[in-house]
Structure formats: C-alpha cells, structure tokens
Write a protein that holds these residues in place. Structure first.
Motif, PDB file in Angstrom:
ATOM      1  N   TYR A 136      10.390   0.281   8.517  1.00  0.00           N
ATOM      2  CA  TYR A 136      10.910  -1.027   7.661  1.00  0.00           C
ATOM      3  C   TYR A 136       9.159  -1.332   7.994  1.00  0.00           C
ATOM      4  CZ  TYR A 136      10.496  -5.494   6.538  1.00  0.00           C
ATOM      5  OH  TYR A 136      11.083  -6.512   5.550  1.00  0.00           O
ATOM      6  N   VAL A 137       8.711  -1.058   9.531  1.00  0.00           N
ATOM      7  CA  VAL A 137       7.042  -1.917   9.784  1.00  0.00           C
ATOM      8  C   VAL A 137       6.050  -0.955   9.100  1.00  0.00           C
ATOM      9  CG1 VAL A 137       5.281  -1.936  11.756  1.00  0.00           C
ATOM     10  CG2 VAL A 137       7.574  -2.573  11.905  1.00  0.00           C
ATOM     11  N   VAL A 138       6.219   0.315   8.936  1.00  0.00           N
ATOM     12  CA  VAL A 138       5.880   1.128   7.993  1.00  0.00           C
ATOM     13  C   VAL A 138       5.261   1.102   6.254  1.00  0.00           C
ATOM     14  CG1 VAL A 138       4.979   3.830   7.467  1.00  0.00           C
ATOM     15  CG2 VAL A 138       5.678   2.900   9.895  1.00  0.00           C
ATOM     16  N   SER A 139       6.639   0.518   5.665  1.00  0.00           N
ATOM     17  CA  SER A 139       6.698   0.437   5.227  1.00  0.00           C
ATOM     18  C   SER A 139       6.252  -1.016   4.208  1.00  0.00           C
ATOM     19  CB  SER A 139       7.865   0.701   3.842  1.00  0.00           C
ATOM     20  OG  SER A 139       8.461  -0.562   4.641  1.00  0.00           O
ATOM     21  N   VAL A 140       6.236  -1.985   4.924  1.00  0.00           N
ATOM     22  CA  VAL A 140       5.240  -2.434   4.351  1.00  0.00           C
ATOM     23  C   VAL A 140       3.918  -2.426   4.890  1.00  0.00           C
ATOM     24  CG1 VAL A 140       5.277  -5.313   5.266  1.00  0.00           C
ATOM     25  CG2 VAL A 140       7.692  -4.126   5.014  1.00  0.00           C
ATOM     26  N   ALA A 141       3.258  -1.877   5.879  1.00  0.00           N
ATOM     27  CA  ALA A 141       2.039  -2.071   6.227  1.00  0.00           C
ATOM     28  C   ALA A 141       1.396  -0.962   4.938  1.00  0.00           C
ATOM     29  CB  ALA A 141       1.961  -1.302   7.339  1.00  0.00           C
ATOM     30  N   LEU A 142       2.299   0.022   4.732  1.00  0.00           N
ATOM     31  CA  LEU A 142       1.431   0.888   4.162  1.00  0.00           C
ATOM     32  C   LEU A 142       1.163  -0.140   2.182  1.00  0.00           C
ATOM     33  CD1 LEU A 142       2.894   4.137   4.755  1.00  0.00           C
ATOM     34  CD2 LEU A 142       0.222   3.819   4.580  1.00  0.00           C
ATOM     35  N   ALA A 143       2.278  -0.615   1.858  1.00  0.00           N
ATOM     36  CA  ALA A 143       2.379  -1.292   0.504  1.00  0.00           C
ATOM     37  C   ALA A 143       0.367  -2.252   0.484  1.00  0.00           C
ATOM     38  CB  ALA A 143       3.554  -1.387   0.324  1.00  0.00           C
ATOM     39  N   ALA A 144       1.039  -3.079   2.039  1.00  0.00           N
ATOM     40  CA  ALA A 144      -0.201  -3.898   2.032  1.00  0.00           C
ATOM     41  C   ALA A 144      -1.528  -2.826   2.446  1.00  0.00           C
ATOM     42  CB  ALA A 144      -0.099  -4.521   3.339  1.00  0.00           C
ATOM     43  N   ILE A 145      -1.690  -1.891   2.776  1.00  0.00           N
ATOM     44  CA  ILE A 145      -2.966  -1.226   2.381  1.00  0.00           C
ATOM     45  C   ILE A 145      -3.657  -0.824   1.126  1.00  0.00           C
ATOM     46  CG2 ILE A 145      -4.310   0.146   3.893  1.00  0.00           C
ATOM     47  CD1 ILE A 145      -2.469  -0.631   6.858  1.00  0.00           C
ATOM     48  N   LEU A 146      -2.224   0.160   0.908  1.00  0.00           N
ATOM     49  CA  LEU A 146      -2.814   1.437   0.011  1.00  0.00           C
ATOM     50  C   LEU A 146      -3.135   0.682  -1.850  1.00  0.00           C
ATOM     51  CD1 LEU A 146      -0.305   4.209   0.386  1.00  0.00           C
ATOM     52  CD2 LEU A 146      -2.771   4.194   0.827  1.00  0.00           C
ATOM     53  N   LEU A 147      -1.753  -0.694  -1.371  1.00  0.00           N
ATOM     54  CA  LEU A 147      -2.286  -1.594  -3.114  1.00  0.00           C
ATOM     55  C   LEU A 147      -3.302  -1.665  -3.003  1.00  0.00           C
ATOM     56  CD1 LEU A 147       1.861  -2.544  -3.269  1.00  0.00           C
ATOM     57  CD2 LEU A 147       0.012  -0.655  -4.487  1.00  0.00           C
ATOM     58  N   SER A 148      -4.198  -2.388  -2.331  1.00  0.00           N
ATOM     59  CA  SER A 148      -5.297  -3.183  -1.708  1.00  0.00           C
ATOM     60  C   SER A 148      -6.589  -2.515  -3.309  1.00  0.00           C
ATOM     61  CB  SER A 148      -6.211  -3.492  -0.835  1.00  0.00           C
ATOM     62  OG  SER A 148      -6.483  -2.001  -0.683  1.00  0.00           O
ATOM     63  N   SER A 149      -6.095  -1.133  -3.650  1.00  0.00           N
ATOM     64  CA  SER A 149      -6.891  -0.378  -3.949  1.00  0.00           C
ATOM     65  C   SER A 149      -6.355  -1.009  -5.619  1.00  0.00           C
ATOM     66  CB  SER A 149      -6.454   1.149  -4.078  1.00  0.00           C
ATOM     67  OG  SER A 149      -5.347   1.627  -4.211  1.00  0.00           O
ATOM     68  N   ILE A 150      -5.578  -1.300  -6.184  1.00  0.00           N
ATOM     69  CA  ILE A 150      -5.503  -1.394  -7.285  1.00  0.00           C
ATOM     70  C   ILE A 150      -5.505  -3.142  -7.446  1.00  0.00           C
ATOM     71  CG2 ILE A 150      -4.506   0.551  -7.963  1.00  0.00           C
ATOM     72  CD1 ILE A 150      -1.316  -1.603  -7.842  1.00  0.00           C
ATOM     73  N   SER A 151      -5.621  -4.283  -6.234  1.00  0.00           N
ATOM     74  CA  SER A 151      -5.676  -5.277  -6.385  1.00  0.00           C
ATOM     75  C   SER A 151      -7.347  -5.610  -8.011  1.00  0.00           C
ATOM     76  CB  SER A 151      -5.769  -6.220  -5.362  1.00  0.00           C
ATOM     77  OG  SER A 151      -6.042  -7.291  -5.191  1.00  0.00           O
ATOM     78  N   GLU A 152      -6.891  -6.828  -8.396  1.00  0.00           N
ATOM     79  CA  GLU A 152      -7.244  -7.044  -8.793  1.00  0.00           C
ATOM     80  C   GLU A 152      -8.629  -8.489  -8.565  1.00  0.00           C
ATOM     81  OE1 GLU A 152      -5.132 -10.347 -11.237  1.00  0.00           O
ATOM     82  OE2 GLU A 152      -4.427  -9.128 -12.965  1.00  0.00           O
ATOM     83  N   ARG A 153      -8.777  -8.400  -6.811  1.00  0.00           N
ATOM     84  CA  ARG A 153      -9.389  -9.144  -6.700  1.00  0.00           C
ATOM     85  C   ARG A 153     -10.950  -7.640  -5.196  1.00  0.00           C
ATOM     86  NH1 ARG A 153      -6.753 -14.034  -3.229  1.00  0.00           N
ATOM     87  NH2 ARG A 153      -5.375 -14.579  -4.796  1.00  0.00           N
ATOM     88  N   SER A 154     -11.125  -8.062  -4.876  1.00  0.00           N
ATOM     89  CA  SER A 154     -12.217  -7.590  -4.448  1.00  0.00           C
ATOM     90  C   SER A 154     -11.522  -7.213  -3.007  1.00  0.00           C
ATOM     91  CB  SER A 154     -13.864  -7.948  -3.724  1.00  0.00           C
ATOM     92  OG  SER A 154     -13.301  -9.069  -3.014  1.00  0.00           O
ATOM     93  N   LEU A 155     -12.141  -6.257  -2.094  1.00  0.00           N
ATOM     94  CA  LEU A 155     -11.497  -5.669  -0.721  1.00  0.00           C
ATOM     95  C   LEU A 155     -11.213  -6.615  -0.033  1.00  0.00           C
ATOM     96  CD1 LEU A 155     -12.611  -1.952  -0.133  1.00  0.00           C
ATOM     97  CD2 LEU A 155      -9.943  -2.683  -0.716  1.00  0.00           C
ATOM     98  N   ALA A 156     -12.500  -7.509   0.387  1.00  0.00           N
ATOM     99  CA  ALA A 156     -12.678  -8.811   1.746  1.00  0.00           C
ATOM    100  C   ALA A 156     -12.550  -9.329   0.507  1.00  0.00           C
ATOM    101  CB  ALA A 156     -14.355  -8.984   1.419  1.00  0.00           C
ATOM    102  N   GLU A 157     -12.018  -9.920  -0.247  1.00  0.00           N
ATOM    103  CA  GLU A 157     -10.990 -11.493  -0.778  1.00  0.00           C
ATOM    104  C   GLU A 157      -9.583 -11.206  -0.617  1.00  0.00           C
ATOM    105  OE1 GLU A 157     -13.716 -13.421  -4.407  1.00  0.00           O
ATOM    106  OE2 GLU A 157     -11.935 -11.547  -4.921  1.00  0.00           O
ATOM    107  N   TYR A 158      -9.056  -9.447  -0.895  1.00  0.00           N
ATOM    108  CA  TYR A 158      -8.162  -9.328  -0.599  1.00  0.00           C
ATOM    109  C   TYR A 158      -7.105  -8.911   0.581  1.00  0.00           C
ATOM    110  CZ  TYR A 158      -3.996  -6.027  -0.605  1.00  0.00           C
ATOM    111  OH  TYR A 158      -2.493  -5.512  -0.686  1.00  0.00           O
ATOM    112  N   PHE A 159      -7.785  -8.716   1.702  1.00  0.00           N
ATOM    113  CA  PHE A 159      -7.584  -8.598   3.139  1.00  0.00           C
ATOM    114  C   PHE A 159      -7.695  -9.758   3.652  1.00  0.00           C
ATOM    115  CE2 PHE A 159      -8.300  -3.985   2.629  1.00  0.00           C
ATOM    116  CZ  PHE A 159      -7.129  -3.495   2.475  1.00  0.00           C
ATOM    117  N   LEU A 160      -8.672 -10.724   3.736  1.00  0.00           N
ATOM    118  CA  LEU A 160      -9.309 -11.600   4.266  1.00  0.00           C
ATOM    119  C   LEU A 160      -8.038 -13.223   3.853  1.00  0.00           C
ATOM    120  CD1 LEU A 160     -13.466 -11.730   4.869  1.00  0.00           C
ATOM    121  CD2 LEU A 160     -11.189 -10.824   6.342  1.00  0.00           C
ATOM    122  N   SER A 161      -7.549 -12.727   2.763  1.00  0.00           N
ATOM    123  CA  SER A 161      -6.926 -13.872   1.763  1.00  0.00           C
ATOM    124  C   SER A 161      -5.196 -14.380   2.662  1.00  0.00           C
ATOM    125  CB  SER A 161      -6.300 -13.777   0.167  1.00  0.00           C
ATOM    126  OG  SER A 161      -5.485 -12.389   0.769  1.00  0.00           O
TER     127      SER A 161
END
Length: 361
Positions: free
Chosen positions: A87-112
């Motif tokens: 469960y932890v791995v699935s949640v963490a992987l989605a949070a990390i990998l989906l940053s690549s298709i976010s409309e926001r920049s990486l900084a905005e994404y991970f610091l939001s």
C-alpha cells in the motif's frame, strides 16, 4: 475456535480474488474512459458484487486467521505485513511518478500543500480527504489518482474490529453477536438507501458504502467459516437456495438476504471444484487492485482509450498484471512471515505439499 476441514487445505480463494480484482480493473477502465466501445463490460460484470465478494472472502479468511493466530500481536503483525508495505509503495510511486505529467513544475508540485496532504492522508487510509495530486488528471471525468483505495480503509477498520467481535462472541455467544451485527448493519444500509432516495443527497449513498453498511458481508463470510461443518453437510441445498434467490431478485429484491446468498456462492466456488495450488505463483490480486486505477488514468491521459479502446484495455491489463507481479516479488512476499501459506506454497515446486489453511493473507 479453530475449524477443521480438509477443504481448507485446498481452496480457490486466491484465484477468485484475482478474478474479482481483474473485474474491478475492467469496470474502472470503462467508467473512467467513458468509451462506448467498452459498454459490454458493464453488461457482463458488476463492480458492486465484486467488492461485496471481496468483503465476504475477507470475513471468512480474517476470522480464520485470527483464530489461528498465537496472540493478538501476532494477528496484527500478519495483517500489517500483508497490507501496508504494498500500500505504501503504491501511494508513494503514484505521488512520485505522476509528477512527470503534472501541469505544474516539479518545484511547484513537490512543494505544494496538495502533495503533502496527498501523501499524509493516503498513507493513513484517508484518501477521501485528498484524492488528487496537484495538476494531475485535471481534465478527466474523475480526477482522483486512485479511487479504488476507499475499500482498503474499510478492510483495515474490519481488521481492527475482529478481536473485539471474537471477544464478544466468546462472552455473549457467537450466534447472538454475529446475528446482532448482521441485522444492525443491514438496518443501517437500508436507512442510508432510504435517505439517499428521499433526499437525493449523495452523502447518504457514500455513507452506506462505509463499514457499518458493508459489515454484513464480512459477517456473512465469518458466519460461514464458523458454520463450515453445517455448510459442508448441506451445501447442495444452500447453493440451490442461493441460486433461487438470485433468480428471484431480478423481480423482487430482499436486501437482507443478499450477503447470505452471495456468501454461499463465493465460499462454494472457493472450497469446491479445486483448480490447483494457484498461490504457488504468488498472490497478485492485491497488486492488481491497488495499481490498476492510476494505470487506467495514465492511459486515458495519453489518449490511448480514445485512439483504440480495446487495445488500450488490453495494454492496461498487461501493465497491471506486470506491476502486480513485481509488487508481489519485490515488496509483498519479502514482508511475509515464514509461516505464511504463500511462503509454504512455494515448497510445492520442490515436491512438498503445503498447508494453505495456515495463516491466510
């Protein structure tokens, strides 16, 4: 109370869970993509019955697991090892990998704050408080990253309640306690249905889906486990009665009987007509269930379902199964105790016959 039955040593629970998880995957693919070409999936399959069948199986197996546990800590350790690492791995992987298709920049994404809330709430089984990631799937029919996780918190709440229920059963009487819980859960569900229909407020529909309403399916599975000798003696008549119910319900639904009838059918297929030691390959059902939703959403993001719905569906299933296999071998299996029946099942490859009734899930 340990139930001794030769059929518990050879069962189809793992295979049934995998088929149910794949059914949910197919249904979500159609629901999320909205493609008319996949409409036949809704005709052939029912997500509601699939989820309820999962709860019946959990009721049967988790009560059995508790009765076989050496102590309360042993029981909780098995549950935590089986559910939480993947469960932890699935949640963490989605949070990390989906940053690549976010409309926001990486900084905005991970610091939001949305990113932090997503990790915090989802890792605590409270995904309904923050189902979205910042800038991800914003144009989709449903923006949630993993809408399938709502059932996991219900499973966890059920796991926590089992020791209390068993304690009450031993103090007050098993039939009295299980019947009271079943009736209370059914009444709760009927009240929520009535309020939803009379007011039109979706809140009551969502409340019906939570543990109080779903507890009756867990209890149905638990009751069959405790009454397994009776079930085996009268299995033909019980299956016939369940079949009649499902035929009659097409014209007249009796909500209180549905968990019982569904439980009879599910346990019958699990314990009879054994198809082989499927768990020797591993239990991929959990991985399929917790991984398929973000995979479907990602395929939709890239337009795969709009281009060719059936090819996209096939690709989704293949990716989900591959992800589930990796999750099993790289994460889930490594956290299991040595007496887990999945670990024991692997011995069949060396010619030993495992006892798959020991410590299920």
């Amino acid at each position: 109370m340990k139930i001794i039955s030769p059929r518990l040593r050879q069962n189809n629970f793992d295979l049934i869970r995998l088929l149910l998880a794949l059914a949910v995957c197919l249904l979500h693919a159609h629901e999320l993509s909205g493609t008319s070409e996949l409409g036949i999936i809704d005709t052939l399959l029912s997500g509601k019955i699939a989820i309820e069948s999962f709860f019946v199986i959990s009721g049967f197996l988790i009560f059995m697991s508790y009765e076989k546990s050496r102590s309360l800590s042993d029981y909780f350790e098995k549950r935590a090892r089986r559910i939480y690492p993947a469960y932890v791995v699935s949640v963490a992987l989605a949070a990390i990998l989906l940053s690549s298709i976010s409309e926001r920049s990486l900084a905005e994404y991970f610091l939001s704050s949305e990113f932090v809330r997503y990790l915090g709430f989802n890792l605590g089984f409270l995904n309904f408080l923050q189902p979205d990631l910042p800038g991800v799937f914003t144009e989709h029919r449903l923006t949630a990253v993993n809408g399938a996780l709502w059932t996991i918190k219900i499973e966890v709440m059920f796991y926590l309640s089992v020791p209390i229920i068993v304690w009450l059963c031993r103090r007050v009487g098993r039939v009295r306690v299980l019947l009271t819980l079943f009736i209370a859960s059914t009444v709760y569900s009927l009240i929520m249905f009535h309020l939803h229909e009379s007011t039109g407020r979706g809140m009551y529909f969502q409340l019906e889906k939570q543990l109080p309403g779903q507890l009756r399916f867990f209890i149905a599975g638990a009751a069959i486990y405790y009454l397994l000798p009776f079930f085996e003696r009268h299995v033909k008549w019980l299956v016939l009665a369940a079949g009649i119910y499902f035929l009659v319900r097409l014209q007249f639904e009796v909500e209180a009987l549905r968990p019982i009838a569904l439980g009879i059918v599910v346990v019958f297929f699990a314990l009879y007509n054994y198809v082989g030691n499927f768990c020797k390959f591993g239990d991929f059902s959990y991985g399929v269930y917790i991984l398929h939703f973000p995979i479907v959403q990602t395929m939709i993001h890239f337009g795969a379902y709009q281009a060719n719905a059936w090819l996209a569906l096939l690709t989704t299933v293949v990716l989900t199964l591959c992800g589930a296999a990796l999750m099993w071998h790289c994460v889930e299996k490594r956290w299991l105790l040595k007496n887990s029946h999945y670990v024991q099942a692997g011995k069949e490859k060396q010619g030993n016959r495992p006892d798959v009734s020991a410590a299920p899930r």
